[in-house]
Every structure is written in C-alpha cells, then in structure tokens.
Design a protein around this motif. Sequence first.
Motif, PDB file in Angstrom:
ATOM      1  N   LYS A  36       3.564  -0.490   4.084  1.00 33.73           N
ATOM      2  CA  LYS A  36       2.342   0.199   4.272  1.00 33.73           C
ATOM      3  C   LYS A  36       2.141   1.182   5.444  1.00 33.73           C
ATOM      4  CE  LYS A  36      -0.258  -3.595   6.550  1.00 33.73           C
ATOM      5  NZ  LYS A  36      -1.331  -4.180   6.546  1.00 33.73           N
ATOM      6  N   LYS A  37       3.456   1.198   6.348  1.00 34.88           N
ATOM      7  CA  LYS A  37       3.370   1.990   7.428  1.00 34.88           C
ATOM      8  C   LYS A  37       3.892   3.308   6.910  1.00 34.88           C
ATOM      9  CE  LYS A  37       7.578  -0.800   8.376  1.00 34.88           C
ATOM     10  NZ  LYS A  37       8.393  -1.760   8.956  1.00 34.88           N
ATOM     11  N   TYR A  38       4.396   3.398   6.009  1.00 36.34           N
ATOM     12  CA  TYR A  38       4.892   4.905   5.538  1.00 36.34           C
ATOM     13  C   TYR A  38       3.954   5.524   4.579  1.00 36.34           C
ATOM     14  CZ  TYR A  38       9.192   2.028   6.489  1.00 36.34           C
ATOM     15  OH  TYR A  38      10.197   1.335   7.024  1.00 36.34           O
ATOM     16  N   LEU A  39       2.778   5.125   4.438  1.00 36.78           N
ATOM     17  CA  LEU A  39       1.798   5.346   3.611  1.00 36.78           C
ATOM     18  C   LEU A  39       0.953   6.479   4.581  1.00 36.78           C
ATOM     19  CD1 LEU A  39       0.445   5.536   0.696  1.00 36.78           C
ATOM     20  CD2 LEU A  39      -0.665   3.521   1.232  1.00 36.78           C
ATOM     21  N   LYS A  40       0.289   7.502   4.113  1.00 38.16           N
ATOM     22  CA  LYS A  40      -0.275   8.501   4.751  1.00 38.16           C
ATOM     23  C   LYS A  40      -1.808   7.678   4.940  1.00 38.16           C
ATOM     24  CE  LYS A  40       1.347  12.626   3.235  1.00 38.16           C
ATOM     25  NZ  LYS A  40       1.408  13.839   2.188  1.00 38.16           N
ATOM     26  N   VAL A  57      -1.889   2.803  -3.114  1.00 37.19           N
ATOM     27  CA  VAL A  57      -1.036   1.805  -3.540  1.00 37.19           C
ATOM     28  C   VAL A  57      -1.396   1.573  -4.988  1.00 37.19           C
ATOM     29  CG1 VAL A  57      -0.500  -0.550  -3.367  1.00 37.19           C
ATOM     30  CG2 VAL A  57      -0.756   0.901  -1.227  1.00 37.19           C
ATOM     31  N   LEU A  58      -0.413   1.798  -5.722  1.00 41.05           N
ATOM     32  CA  LEU A  58      -0.863   1.346  -7.102  1.00 41.05           C
ATOM     33  C   LEU A  58       0.113   0.030  -7.157  1.00 41.05           C
ATOM     34  CD1 LEU A  58      -1.087   1.684 -10.272  1.00 41.05           C
ATOM     35  CD2 LEU A  58       1.073   2.861 -10.295  1.00 41.05           C
ATOM     36  N   ALA A  59      -0.780  -1.119  -7.494  1.00 36.97           N
ATOM     37  CA  ALA A  59       0.168  -2.469  -7.641  1.00 36.97           C
ATOM     38  C   ALA A  59      -0.480  -3.229  -8.750  1.00 36.97           C
ATOM     39  CB  ALA A  59      -0.179  -3.159  -6.242  1.00 36.97           C
ATOM     40  N   PHE A  82      -5.389   1.098  -4.572  1.00 34.14           N
ATOM     41  CA  PHE A  82      -6.045   0.721  -3.231  1.00 34.14           C
ATOM     42  C   PHE A  82      -5.705   2.179  -2.491  1.00 34.14           C
ATOM     43  CE2 PHE A  82      -4.391  -3.290  -4.899  1.00 34.14           C
ATOM     44  CZ  PHE A  82      -5.485  -4.236  -4.597  1.00 34.14           C
ATOM     45  N   ARG A  83      -6.703   2.454  -1.496  1.00 32.84           N
ATOM     46  CA  ARG A  83      -6.535   3.614  -0.543  1.00 32.84           C
ATOM     47  C   ARG A  83      -6.675   2.905   0.869  1.00 32.84           C
ATOM     48  NH1 ARG A  83      -7.457   8.682  -1.100  1.00 32.84           N
ATOM     49  NH2 ARG A  83      -8.802   8.523  -3.139  1.00 32.84           N
ATOM     50  N   LYS A  84      -5.886   3.487   1.563  1.00 32.67           N
ATOM     51  CA  LYS A  84      -5.468   2.935   2.904  1.00 32.67           C
ATOM     52  C   LYS A  84      -6.551   3.661   3.767  1.00 32.67           C
ATOM     53  CE  LYS A  84      -1.756   2.959   6.252  1.00 32.67           C
ATOM     54  NZ  LYS A  84      -0.542   3.721   6.942  1.00 32.67           N
ATOM     55  N   LEU A 122       1.547   8.174  -2.227  1.00 32.99           N
ATOM     56  CA  LEU A 122       1.408   6.807  -2.941  1.00 32.99           C
ATOM     57  C   LEU A 122       2.494   5.808  -2.782  1.00 32.99           C
ATOM     58  CD1 LEU A 122       0.147   5.566  -5.578  1.00 32.99           C
ATOM     59  CD2 LEU A 122       1.918   6.964  -6.852  1.00 32.99           C
ATOM     60  N   ILE A 123       2.400   4.646  -2.807  1.00 34.64           N
ATOM     61  CA  ILE A 123       3.367   3.480  -2.883  1.00 34.64           C
ATOM     62  C   ILE A 123       3.339   2.814  -4.075  1.00 34.64           C
ATOM     63  CG2 ILE A 123       3.852   1.339  -1.932  1.00 34.64           C
ATOM     64  CD1 ILE A 123       3.717   2.526   0.997  1.00 34.64           C
ATOM     65  N   ILE A 124       4.475   2.941  -4.655  1.00 34.10           N
ATOM     66  CA  ILE A 124       4.170   1.968  -6.042  1.00 34.10           C
ATOM     67  C   ILE A 124       4.743   0.607  -5.970  1.00 34.10           C
ATOM     68  CG2 ILE A 124       5.278   2.187  -8.569  1.00 34.10           C
ATOM     69  CD1 ILE A 124       5.330   5.189  -8.109  1.00 34.10           C
ATOM     70  N   SER A 125       4.161  -0.431  -6.356  1.00 31.44           N
ATOM     71  CA  SER A 125       4.418  -1.664  -6.224  1.00 31.44           C
ATOM     72  C   SER A 125       4.458  -2.397  -7.720  1.00 31.44           C
ATOM     73  CB  SER A 125       3.392  -2.583  -5.478  1.00 31.44           C
ATOM     74  OG  SER A 125       3.845  -3.822  -5.427  1.00 31.44           O
TER      75      SER A 125
END
Length: 202
Positions: A120-124, A129-131, A199-201, A106-109
Amino acid sequence: MKNDIQEYLDYVKKTGSRLSLYREISDFFNVKSALYPGSFIDIDPSLVIENVTYVDNFKGAVKFFKKNTLAIYDYLDKNKEYNSKCKINFISEDYTNDLIVDEVDLIISQYAGFVAQYTKKYLKSGGLVLANDSHGDASLTNFDKDFMLIGVINGDNIIDETELDTYFKLPKGKIVDLDIVRKKMKGLKYTKKPTNYIFRKR
Ligand SMILES: C[S@@+](CC[C@H](N)C(=O)[O-])C[C@H]1O[C@@H](n2cnc3c(N)ncnc32)[C@H](O)[C@@H]1O
C-alpha cells in the motif's frame, strides 16, 4: 512458428479471462498506472491500463517476462484498447521486500497473499485496491483504517456501489477475527461474497 506468448494465452483460457474486470475498473476510475504483485503471467491489465508494473518471484513468471519481452510488447501493442504507448515493467522480487516503483493509481491483488498490506505504500493517496478475498487480502484491507470500501464486483463485472455496509458480515452477527484470516491466509464465510472488492486509500 511457436507463439512466444502461447503460455499466457493458455493460462487465460484455463483461469478464465479477467479482461472485462480490469476494463471496468480502468474505465470507471480512469486508471493510468497499476502495480500487480503476485501477477504470475496475467498480463491482461496491460490491455486496458497503459503503465503496469508486474511483480513475481516464481521462476516460471520470471522466465516468461524475461524470455518473451518483445513478443509481450508486440501482443499488447496489437491488442491494447488505449491510444497511448504501452509501458510494462516486471520485477522479479518478493513483493514483501522493498520495491523500487513509482506510486500508482491501482494495486491489483488476485490470489497472491496479503498484497495490499505489503504494497500500500506504493499507492497514491486516493488510489485504489482491486482485491478478491481468496487469500483474505480483501478482509485485511476492509478493516485497515488506511482504506475504505467503495465498491464491489460480482460475476457480471459491473461495479456496485450500493449497500456497502452489508459486506464483511458473518452469519448470526459473529465477530470477524482477522487473526484467523492471517493464520489461514483465507477469506471468511461472509453472508455476501462478491467476486472482487474495490477500496480507496484515504
Ligand atoms: C495463484 S498465483 C495467481 C497469479 C495471478 N495473480 C492470477 O490471479 O492469475 C499466485 C502468484 O503470486 C506469486 N506470489 C505469491 N507470494 C509472492 C510474494 N511474496 N512475492 C512475489 N510473488 C508472490 C506466486 O509466485 C504466484 O505466481
């Protein structure tokens, strides 16, 4: 004795706690690791997610994490909602620079610029993404082909996965101009404005 994490407690009091937001995401998607660029001193994610990396280059945030490491761990150990060991990492860097971090779930924004675009390059693959759209990060993520919108969150902090095609629409069918978002670093006045987006990558 002065509480070493009083600054964090005061901050949460001032901004309003987002713990139930982070809990909802973490429980719903079984999140085990997160990256929080532009975190300032919002350590609430660590109460519900066992491995969180915080990134901020503001000297107040750097000082908080460096000076209070033991007190932060102590507070999190006493208040965390999971059984496993709590792991936190703080990186005092500009998040637009290359970071040395493992891929996360998860990335928190939150109110910190175009976080997802830069990190986003660090996201599996399949990660989340929670934004919010305060600085337009949700807008950029929504129209980024690497992501798909999978849910929104309103004031009740409950995930809503319905009618997702009704978000990011401007009144009278006006076209969304992302150059305006980038220039103003601000979300647009869409017809529906949830507090947060997920959002899902791909
Ligand atoms: C308005 S605060 C929001 C803090 C936290 N996300 C919250 O919602 O409570 C924005 C934070 O993002 C940090 N920030 C903004 N751009 C940054 C960048 N490029 N690199 C690192 N930190 C950044 C600032 O230093 C500040 O601490």
